[in-house]
Design an enzyme around this catalytic site. Sequence first.
Site, PDB file in Angstrom:
ATOM      1  N   VAL A   1      19.982  51.107  73.051  1.00 41.77           N
ATOM      2  CA  VAL A   1      18.603  51.590  73.048  1.00 41.77           C
ATOM      3  C   VAL A   1      18.277  52.031  74.469  1.00 41.77           C
ATOM      4  O   VAL A   1      18.641  51.358  75.434  1.00 41.77           O
ATOM      5  CB  VAL A   1      17.623  50.487  72.604  1.00 41.77           C
ATOM      6  CG1 VAL A   1      16.185  51.021  72.602  1.00 41.77           C
ATOM      7  CG2 VAL A   1      18.003  49.938  71.234  1.00 41.77           C
ATOM      8  N   CYS A   2      17.632  53.175  74.597  1.00 41.38           N
ATOM      9  CA  CYS A   2      17.132  53.622  75.897  1.00 41.38           C
ATOM     10  C   CYS A   2      18.288  53.749  76.895  1.00 41.38           C
ATOM     11  O   CYS A   2      19.358  54.233  76.552  1.00 41.38           O
ATOM     12  CB  CYS A   2      16.051  52.646  76.360  1.00 41.38           C
ATOM     13  SG  CYS A   2      14.995  53.200  77.691  1.00 41.38           S
ATOM     14  N   SER A   3      18.098  53.271  78.119  1.00 41.00           N
ATOM     15  CA  SER A   3      19.119  53.414  79.156  1.00 41.00           C
ATOM     16  C   SER A   3      20.291  52.471  78.963  1.00 41.00           C
ATOM     17  O   SER A   3      21.230  52.477  79.776  1.00 41.00           O
ATOM     18  CB  SER A   3      18.499  53.204  80.545  1.00 41.00           C
ATOM     19  OG  SER A   3      17.946  51.898  80.649  1.00 41.00           O
TER      20      SER A   3
END
Length: 247
Positions: free
Chosen positions: A100-102
């Site tokens: 998820v995300c970075s």
Amino acid sequence: MTQIAIVTYPGFTALDMIGPYEVLRNLPHTEVRFVWHESGPITADSGVLVLGATRSLAETPSPDVILVPGGPSTPVHARDEHLLDWLRQAHRTASWTTSVCSGSVILAAAGLLEHRRATSHWLTIPALKAFGAIPVSDERIVRQDNVITSAGVSAGLDLALWLAGEIGGEGRAKAIQLAIEYDPQPPFDSGHMSKASATTKAAATALLSKDSVTPANLTATTMLAWQQALAAVRSRRRKRQPVAASG
């Protein structure tokens, strides 16, 4: 029993982890583990919220699903060789390796996104290219083989519902969606870079910088970029070297 390992590192962004957890914990015959080098309290990027790692990485060598959240401390953990080695080993037997995300930057640092399409938070998408990934900025969930990456923060809910459908079936996933009443109808339409004004983009960047600008994070970001630049130079040199003639 489906074992799901959520990597719980210091400086994680809470929704990256808790959103997917609320979806995945509702799957039948599923064990969710919050894993880190050792069990114990882990502090989120806010410096206020504390979550407990329930198992160590060593105790969880072969989960069925791996989920790596994002956070401003991503560059620090993208240089954690013990974590990267665990990811490489666990990925070999996992049904799904996700981020998820970075968190996708950590997967990329482990070499799991090389030549694969992948996404991340809009602020960290450029970093994926340095690790040999194929960055995607206009898809909320990107699947390539058994590696699934999602865009920033709230996209973790979409990722988790997709996983729920794969693991528990569409009917179960829909029931979970209704149980958590996930029916997004935001009052504003600035949730993607293509929709946001220049003012909103600047304000969002400043907001994100608040948690990212720490000595540890800045040092790790610089070192990570330096390592990748050196690796790129060495790779180009190897390609230029003439192949010795045989016999």
